[in-house]
Design an enzyme around this catalytic site. Structure first.
Site, PDB file in Angstrom:
ATOM      1  N   VAL A  82       0.817  -1.222   0.000  1.00 33.69           N
ATOM      2  CA  VAL A  82       0.000   0.000   0.000  1.00 33.69           C
ATOM      3  C   VAL A  82       0.853   1.276   0.000  1.00 33.69           C
ATOM      4  CG1 VAL A  82      -0.354  -0.142   2.509  1.00 33.69           C
ATOM      5  CG2 VAL A  82      -1.928   1.175   1.142  1.00 33.69           C
TER       6      VAL A  82
ATOM      7  N   GLY B  71       4.174   1.696  -0.875  1.00 36.80           N
ATOM      8  CA  GLY B  71       5.025   1.817  -2.064  1.00 36.80           C
ATOM      9  C   GLY B  71       4.244   2.243  -3.291  1.00 36.80           C
TER      10      GLY B  71
ATOM     11  N   ARG C 161       9.611  -7.966  -5.355  1.00 37.29           N
ATOM     12  CA  ARG C 161      10.106  -9.340  -5.543  1.00 37.29           C
ATOM     13  C   ARG C 161       8.981 -10.199  -6.122  1.00 37.29           C
ATOM     14  NH1 ARG C 161       9.702 -12.122   0.466  1.00 37.29           N
ATOM     15  NH2 ARG C 161       7.528 -11.511   0.752  1.00 37.29           N
TER      16      ARG C 161
ATOM     17  N   VAL D 243       9.433  -1.683   2.269  1.00 34.01           N
ATOM     18  CA  VAL D 243       9.100  -3.086   2.561  1.00 34.01           C
ATOM     19  C   VAL D 243       8.940  -3.255   4.066  1.00 34.01           C
ATOM     20  CG1 VAL D 243      10.299  -3.936   0.520  1.00 34.01           C
ATOM     21  CG2 VAL D 243      11.522  -3.824   2.704  1.00 34.01           C
TER      22      VAL D 243
ATOM     23  N   SER E  43       5.091   9.157   7.759  1.00 28.96           N
ATOM     24  CA  SER E  43       3.802   9.033   8.448  1.00 28.96           C
ATOM     25  C   SER E  43       2.693   9.591   7.579  1.00 28.96           C
ATOM     26  CB  SER E  43       3.833   9.798   9.767  1.00 28.96           C
ATOM     27  OG  SER E  43       2.544   9.762  10.348  1.00 28.96           O
TER      28      SER E  43
ATOM     29  N   LYS F  18      10.419   9.334  14.188  1.00 29.09           N
ATOM     30  CA  LYS F  18       9.161   8.722  13.709  1.00 29.09           C
ATOM     31  C   LYS F  18       8.555   7.823  14.795  1.00 29.09           C
ATOM     32  CE  LYS F  18       5.778   7.137  11.235  1.00 29.09           C
ATOM     33  NZ  LYS F  18       5.615   5.768  10.968  1.00 29.09           N
TER      34      LYS F  18
ATOM     35  N   TYR G  87      -0.271   7.138  19.949  1.00 31.30           N
ATOM     36  CA  TYR G  87      -0.922   6.233  20.921  1.00 31.30           C
ATOM     37  C   TYR G  87      -1.521   7.061  22.062  1.00 31.30           C
ATOM     38  CZ  TYR G  87       0.839   1.591  19.407  1.00 31.30           C
ATOM     39  OH  TYR G  87       1.088   0.421  18.745  1.00 31.30           O
TER      40      TYR G  87
ATOM     41  N   LYS H 189       0.804  -2.476  16.835  1.00 31.31           N
ATOM     42  CA  LYS H 189       1.835  -3.097  15.995  1.00 31.31           C
ATOM     43  C   LYS H 189       3.243  -2.871  16.518  1.00 31.31           C
ATOM     44  CE  LYS H 189      -0.399  -3.991  11.627  1.00 31.31           C
ATOM     45  NZ  LYS H 189      -0.638  -3.567  10.246  1.00 31.31           N
TER      46      LYS H 189
ATOM     47  N   ARG I 270      17.000   1.374  49.597  1.00 27.88           N
ATOM     48  CA  ARG I 270      18.012   0.756  48.732  1.00 27.88           C
ATOM     49  C   ARG I 270      19.325   0.600  49.484  1.00 27.88           C
ATOM     50  NH1 ARG I 270      19.612   3.798  44.253  1.00 27.88           N
ATOM     51  NH2 ARG I 270      20.163   1.899  43.111  1.00 27.88           N
TER      52      ARG I 270
END
Ligand code: NBP
Length: 490
Positions: free
Chosen positions: A15, A17, A36, A82, A136, A191, A199, A268, A453
């Site tokens: 989509v 490319g 490819r 890709v 983006s 990016k 998010y 993702k 600590r």
């Protein structure tokens, strides 16, 4: 007559490319494309594109790498679109033997910035240039103008600049949303943080929707009108606009589609990466972390059902005064969004200092003003804040934003405390408020953490009555030794 060679080559006709090559051609660049051909995967990808959307356009298709590379003007500019990860390394291995010194490889995928660091060095060691460019804007941005964040071999910038800027979105003042970010994997790092902020924005908008819907018991039409009205003011942004549209979208059965979508969110990985890298840099990025974890929690739908049955989740909530509540939700959304961007830019600054990237924060804010998912009016204010002569050390300390926070602070606090006492989850709004409280507190209980600590692990502490950097260890129990642990921080 000898045919003119192509100005740029593009590998990967999924989509992104496909749409980027059409955008390049639209901007008067001659394009060669390659995908490819693997038996059993999807054959004929190149032919389908050339005979379909690319028909009649100045785009040439190739099924083998040598003739694809031969078709390009030198120094060659080859953009790879890709899947991130191994496919990029595999492709580079296939392409390298056919390149000439000075040729430029551009990786426009969502690669991990550390992979890009490595690939820049690898490419340069072979006499080529490598540019890691975060892109983006999804399918629409790829076709009509994306936000593009290129970094890596700076020697390549003069050659790729006119090409990438021509296909970038243009902000309202006409500036292309693409400029040089910095060395190594800095473009992909920026990016990644952009995606993390995305998010955060989405979680915040979801919490605003949920608070309005449940506290006011209003329908989607009314909710949509509130979001449309917010889109006229300081919150004007792509995500607010699409939320207003989504709220009133009806499916083929006539009902609101949103109300029929399962409340289990996917992801993702770029939000997760932002948080992991912030942790590696020792920087708080709590709002984005909350957004990532809330997606994970939402995905545990079956468990939530069981838990809600056992704890008798509150279904009826107090009815609030509508105009006041709308203003409080607006305040919480605006202030929390500001906290989220402040955290994101602080991580960028730390990365810039740590890796000597010399990132320009104002320029990054400007690059996000159009084309990308987080595009908003608000980014103009952020760029302006970073452009002042006495650059703020933190966005929340910029005079403009200090005034803004003061204006919305009470509404933000009322909304968070009201929601918590009513049993309504508003994790990102409250994470932002807690961060704000901690950031603006000169004193925090970390003295106790240091004491604990030191008590159990001789990790040492600094004293308020001694200079910074001097470390002490106490024999807390009267039978401990003098041996201290190292005082390093990770
Ligand atoms: P995908 O991420 O789904 O990648 C599919 C492309 O990668 C196909 O052309 C595929 O070829 C090719 N490919 C794979 Br998979 N393995 C390969 C290998 N070993 N050698 C050569 N090619 C290989 O496509 P996309 O969604 O267009 O995204 C492209 C890049 O842009 C990704 O890194 C993505 O994260 C990033 N991105 C995507 C978006 C978006 O909205 N989709 C937005 C911004 C950035 P095949 O046809 O032979 O399988």
């Amino acid at each position: 007559m000898k045919q003119k060679k192509s100005d740029i080559g593009l590998i990967g006709l999924a989509v992104m490319g496909e749409n980027l090559s059409l955008n390049l051609e639209k901007n008067n660049w001659k394009v060669s494309v390659y995908n490819r051909t693997v038996p059993g995967i999807e054959e004929g990808v190149v032919e389908r594109f050339i005979n379909g959307r690319a028909k009649g356009k100045n785009i040439e298709g190739y099924n083998d790498i040598p003739s694809f590379i031969e078709s390009l003007e030198t120094p060659r500019k080859i953009m790879m679109m890709v899947r991130a990860g191994n496919p990029v390394d595999e492709l580079m291995e296939q392409v390298f033997p056919h390149l000439s010194p000075g040729d430029i490889l551009i990786d426009g995928g969502n690669s991990n910035y550390e992979d890009t660091n490595r690939r820049v060095l690898l490419g340069e060691s072979k006499g080529f240039y490598f540019v890691g460019a975060g892109v983006s804007g999804g399918e629409e941005g790829a076709l009509n103008g994306a936000s593009i964040m290129p970094g890596g071999s700076e020697e390549a910038w003069p050659a790729v600049k006119p090409i990438l800027q021509s296909i970038a979105a243009k902000a309202d003042d006409g500036t292309p949303c693409c400029d040089w970010i910095g060395p190594g994997g800095s473009g992909h790092f920026v990016k990644m943080i952009h995606n993390g902020i995305e998010y955060g924005d989405m979680q915040l908008i979801a919490e605003a929707y949920w608070a309005l819907k449940n506290f006011l018991q209003i329908d989607n039409q009314e909710l949509s009108e509130i979001f449309f009205s917010w889109n006229e003011g300081k919150l004007r942004s792509y995500l607010i606009e699409i939320t207003a549209n989504i709220l009133i979208h009806k499916d083929k059965y006539g009902g609101y589609l949103l109300d029929k979508i399962l409340d289990a969110a996917g992801q993702k990985g770029t939000g997760k990466w932002s948080v992991i890298n912030a942790m590696e840099l020792g920087m708080p990025l709590g709002l984005i972390a909350t957004a990532v974890f809330e997606r994970s929690l939402s995905a545990l739908k079956d468990l939530r059902k069981v838990a809600s049955d056992q704890y008798h989740h509150i279904e009826k909530r107090a009815v609030f005064n509508k105009p006041e509540l709308v203003l409080d939700v607006y305040s919480a959304l605006y202030a929390s969004k500001l906290v989220s961007y402040a955290q994101g830019f602080a991580v960028l600054q730390r990365a810039s200092d740590t890796f000597s990237w010399n990132l320009n924060m104002a320029s990054i804010a400007r690059m996000w003003r159009a084309g990308c998912i987080i595009r908003s009016a608000f980014l103009n204010d952020i760029a302006a804040a970073f452009e002042t002569t006495d650059k703020p050390v933190h966005l929340l300390l910029a005079p403009y934003f200090r005034r803004e926070v003061k204006q919305v602070f009470h509404g933000w606090r009322r909304l968070v405390s009201g929601a918590i006492s009513e049993g309504m989850p508003i994790p990102a709004f409250s994470s932002a408020l807690n961060y704000f409280y901690s950031l603006t507190s000169e004193h925090l209980p970390a003295n106790l953490i240091q004491a604990q600590r030191d008590y159990f692990g001789a990790h040492t502490f600094e004293r308020i009555d001694e200079p910074r950097g001097k470390y002490f260890h106490e024999d807390w129990t009267g039978h401990g030794g003098d041996t201290k642990s190292g005082t390093y921080n990770v």
